[in-house]
Design an enzyme around this catalytic site. Structure first.
Site, PDB file in Angstrom:
ATOM      1  N   ARG B  71       0.847  -1.180   0.144  1.00  0.00           N
ATOM      2  CA  ARG B  71       0.026  -0.136  -0.043  1.00  0.00           C
ATOM      3  C   ARG B  71       0.777   1.363  -0.123  1.00  0.00           C
ATOM      4  O   ARG B  71       0.626   2.149  -0.763  1.00  0.00           O
ATOM      5  CB  ARG B  71      -0.997   0.025   1.013  1.00  0.00           C
ATOM      6  CG  ARG B  71      -1.764   1.012   1.628  1.00  0.00           C
ATOM      7  CD  ARG B  71      -2.252   0.554   3.021  1.00  0.00           C
ATOM      8  NE  ARG B  71      -3.186  -0.426   2.571  1.00  0.00           N
ATOM      9  CZ  ARG B  71      -4.492  -0.666   2.612  1.00  0.00           C
ATOM     10  NH1 ARG B  71      -5.179   0.385   2.886  1.00  0.00           N
ATOM     11  NH2 ARG B  71      -5.022  -1.918   2.460  1.00  0.00           N
ATOM     12  N   THR B  72       1.787   1.288   1.012  1.00  0.00           N
ATOM     13  CA  THR B  72       2.501   2.632   1.000  1.00  0.00           C
ATOM     14  C   THR B  72       3.531   2.756  -0.275  1.00  0.00           C
ATOM     15  O   THR B  72       3.730   4.030  -0.806  1.00  0.00           O
ATOM     16  CB  THR B  72       3.516   2.661   2.287  1.00  0.00           C
ATOM     17  OG1 THR B  72       2.577   2.269   3.285  1.00  0.00           O
ATOM     18  CG2 THR B  72       4.150   4.041   2.842  1.00  0.00           C
ATOM     19  N   LYS B  99      23.227  -9.833   0.988  1.00  0.00           N
ATOM     20  CA  LYS B  99      24.908  -9.922   0.391  1.00  0.00           C
ATOM     21  C   LYS B  99      25.668  -9.380   1.349  1.00  0.00           C
ATOM     22  O   LYS B  99      27.062  -8.966   1.157  1.00  0.00           O
ATOM     23  CB  LYS B  99      25.035  -9.370  -1.242  1.00  0.00           C
ATOM     24  CG  LYS B  99      24.301 -10.237  -2.221  1.00  0.00           C
ATOM     25  CD  LYS B  99      24.268  -9.362  -3.644  1.00  0.00           C
ATOM     26  CE  LYS B  99      23.386 -10.019  -4.470  1.00  0.00           C
ATOM     27  NZ  LYS B  99      23.296  -8.927  -5.669  1.00  0.00           N
TER      28      LYS B  99
END
Lengths: 423, 337
Positions: B71-72, B99
């Site tokens: 949503r954001t 990584k």
């Protein structure tokens, strides 16, 4: 080799000396003390206007050796100690590998001798690998030179193992050092649990994480009769609990890190990772309680809790950074603030940095009378200075006091009668 | 010793304009009003045929999400696109950090790609602050949620939604309900409501979900929802994460729903015209009843619409402040030459 230190204010808490006097050092020992000594010496240090006191004894300084060299080594941290007037370092067993075998003690002793700038006295691990599971060879470690035994902040999940470790230490009359913290209550926390942590949304470490462990340790000290020392306490309540135990005759002592006497949790505002410390900076009332403990003597000693870290360890969002600050080079200057704030008289402060920690550890240090080992710190109490990354000798540059205006600077440090630092 | 650090120092220009948007705390009522006014104009624009304005044309916005979000992230992406920016979405939780790259290195790399704005979501409190202060102060940093600390665009879209329905804040009693402890949304809402002059702010939760001394932020604490909802004008619900059950904070979802779930019965205790909000995604039957979430008092979908407008407002304001700063720096550099 002989050195004559002339005209300084000689403060030796052990002999309750506080006077302008000369100090003659010969063959590594104090040969004479007196007004206007006429003896000849190969070297003369003019200490007029300065304070001459025993070399400082720091109850908690991580040298990082053996361990990650990017954080420090016995060589680099010894230099930092000498620049701070510290001549004896008590190093926690949390090295890598940990101090749980005589071989590691020998390694530290060898490196210390090679370097020859400070006396490093290691603490041994209470349990193998600090895992809180099996006893480390305490007697063998003590025979190799460990002055005390600790599990650091590594938890004893089993109170039974803790009890046995204390019983075994008591058998050999060994000193045990606690850095009290209940691991479950402290888990995930990175600062004192209070309004500042609530505002910043940082996970808190409640005071009870410390006090519950202090209570458990005190009860087991009472049961086992072991000699115990509480290192770097941070809560007002802990001071009361330890003082009460002392009054009942339990063989317990305590120290506090200078930063916990000067700073509080509100300093974390702005997410400055330099203030991410262990134990955490507590609230104003805790700070007041710790100061009170220092005044009444419930807390006998003040230490640096020196934790050098590489730059990257502090370059991350607050909770992801490593806790700790360097402190050897600023221990004396920061402690002098207590005198400036009229919390302690200068001789009282010197006692908490020299004789008291040496007495707690039962070692021959922290004294300056005829015949005693010539570990000397000479400082100018009026000299203003600041620590900078360029001038700092410690490999870690992680201190919130970097660049901070300080007053009182060490000008000479002598170890066994040899100059190991001069300004 | 050491001065109190004002969060405004890093997010405002010397003229008091936004150049980053890290937290609502400490911002003036005027600035919060300006954000809402600017957003209001974008809300109206969203209803038009052509939804784009060229305010961020030629600028590169990088959405850096170190925590999963749908949503954001999508509303920030839409907001940037409606401002005509070039947008790059990076889900970092699955790439560099796995990584072993540090946050600083990731940011420095993106900085070298000449980005103009970072929209950052991170699980650590203070992450956006860290980036704006120490890593890339010359890139506008918008906090899209940092740990438990702040979620300022969410709070401002909530404020806009309240203002569009209630007009003024000074007569309002607002209740924030649920997992306050872990909520960056609640903290930002509290700061915004206080600054905008809300008459009373209440938080309602069991003690296990309340941070210590939350009342110091200027709220009244209720552990009983019936009492807490009495006569309130606005109810702001919070999402309850499933993990809370396994960490001994709550016995069960059903017990939480029974005591703190917003049902029609409990809603009836609030004022007759009280509105219901939720930052989403909602857990139906855990913190809110479907009938309430979908009911005529619910503003949940308005919040989403307003979210795009608020994000457009904040992004354009911060970009403008940041651009002025860069020009000032360039000028002072030239003067020195």
């Amino acid at each position: 080799m002989s050195i004559l230190i002339q005209g300084g204010r000689l403060i030796d808490p052990a002999s309750q000396t506080d006077m302008i006097a000369d100090l003659l050092i010969q063959d590594g020992r104090v040969a004479a003390i007196g007004v206007d000594l006429q003896e000849q010496a190969e070297q003369v240090i003019d200490a007029s206007g300065q304070v001459v006191c025993p070399g400082l004894v720091d109850l908690s300084a991580h040298s990082r050796e053996p361990g990650p060299a990017q954080r420090g080594s016995i060589k680099t941290e010894s230099r930092a100690a000498a620049a701070g007037g510290v001549t004896t370092l008590i190093c926690p067993p949390t090295t890598n590998p940990v101090v749980d075998s005589p071989a590691v003690v020998e390694l530290i002793k060898d490196r210390c001798e090679e370097t020859g700038i400070t006396r490093i006295l290691p603490m041994g691990a209470l349990t193998k690998g600090l895992e809180g599971d099996q006893l480390a060879p305490l007697y063998a470690l003590a025979s190799s030179g460990c002055v005390a035994f600790s599990n650091g902040r590594n938890p004893f999940t089993s109170s039974r193992v803790l009890n046995r470790a204390l019983e075994y230490a008591a058998t050999h009359d060994l000193l045990v050092v606690f850095n009290p913290e209940d691991a479950a209550l402290a888990e995930g926390g990175c600062m004192h649990d209070d309004t500042t942590s609530t505002r910043l949304g940082l996970n808190g470490i409640p005071s009870t994480a410390e006090t519950i462990e202090v209570a458990r340790c005190l009860l087991l000290v009472e049961q086992t009769g072991v000699r115990a020392h509480f290192g770097q306490i941070s809560c007002e309540r802990s001071v009361h609990m330890i003082a009460e135990a002392c009054e009942r005759g339990l063989p317990v002592t305590a120290d506090v890190a200078i930063q916990n006497l000067l700073l509080i949790d509100e300093n974390v505002n702005g997410f400055n990772s330099a203030f991410h410390l262990q134990p955490p900076l507590r609230g104003q009332l805790d700070r007041a309680g710790l100061i009170q403990g220092v005044i009444t003597g419930a807390i006998q000693a003040i230490c640096s809790n020196h934790h050098p870290l590489e730059k990257a360890a502090k370059e991350a969002p607050f909770a992801n950074t490593e806790p700790g600050m360097t402190g050897l080079e600023t221990l004396l200057s920061l402690s002098l603030m207590l005198v400036e704030q009229q919390i302690l008289e200068l001789p009282q402060l010197i006692e908490k940095l020299t004789l008291a920690p040496a007495t707690i550890m039962g070692i021959d240090a922290g004294k300056l009378s005829v015949g005693s080992r010539a570990d000397v710190c000479i400082f100018n109490p009026e000299l203003s200075w600041s620590l900078t990354p360029e001038t700092s000798r410690s490999r870690g540059k992680n201190t919130p006091f970097m660049g901070y205006p300080l007053r009182g600077k060490v000008t000479h440090t002598l170890l066994n009668g040899h100059t190991v630092y001069s300004l | 010793m050491f001065e109190h650090i004002d969060p405004n120092q890093i997010q405002l220009t010397s003229e008091g304009e936004l150049k980053h948007f890290i937290t609502v705390e400490g911002l003036s009522r005027e600035l919060l009003t300006e954000i809402m006014d600017t957003a209001d104009s974008f809300v109206d624009m969203g209803a038009k045929q052509v939804k784009k304005v060229p305010l961020l044309r030629g600028k590169t916005v990088v959405n850096l999400f170190f925590e999963a979000s749908t949503r954001t992230l999508s509303t920030f992406e839409l907001a940037a696109k409606r401002l005509s920016a070039d947008v790059l979405n990076l889900n970092i939780s699955t790439s560099s950090t796995s990584k072993g790259e540090t946050l600083k290195d990731t940011l420095m790399t993106l900085h070298a790609m000449q980005s103009d704005m970072f929209v950052v979501r991170h699980s650590s409190s203070g992450a956006a602050h860290f980036i704006a202060e120490h890593v890339t102060p010359d890139v506008a940093v918008i906090n899209a949620g940092d740990g438990r600390h702040a979620h300022p665009t969410q709070a401002m879209l909530d404020m806009l939604t309240i203002r569009r329905h209630k007009g003024d804040f000074t007569n309002l009693t607002v209740a924030i309900v649920g997992d306050i402890l872990h909520s960056r949304v609640a903290r930002s809402q509290i700061h915004a409501l206080r600054t905008l002059g809300a008459a009373e702010i209440r938080v309602i939760a069991p003690k296990t979900l309340l941070p210590r001394h939350i009342e110091a932020l200027g709220v009244k604490v209720y552990t009983d929802m019936q009492q807490g909802l009495h006569d309130v004008d606005v109810i702001m619900m919070l999402r309850l994460q499933k993990e809370r059950m396994s960490s001994a904070l709550l016995p069960s979802e059903s017990e939480f729903y029974k005591l703190y779930g917003l049902t029609a019965d409990k809603l009836a205790l609030a004022k007759p015209d009280a509105v219901v909000m939720h930052p989403g995604p909602i857990n139906r039957g855990v913190e809110i009843a479907s009938s309430v979430a979908d009911g005529d008092r619910s503003l949940i979908l308005d919040q989403v619409t307003n979210g795009i407008a608020v994000r457009m407002a904040v992004m354009s304001m911060a970009m403008s402040g940041q651009t002025k700063c860069r020009m000032e720096t360039a000028e002072s550099f030239e003067t020195r030459l």
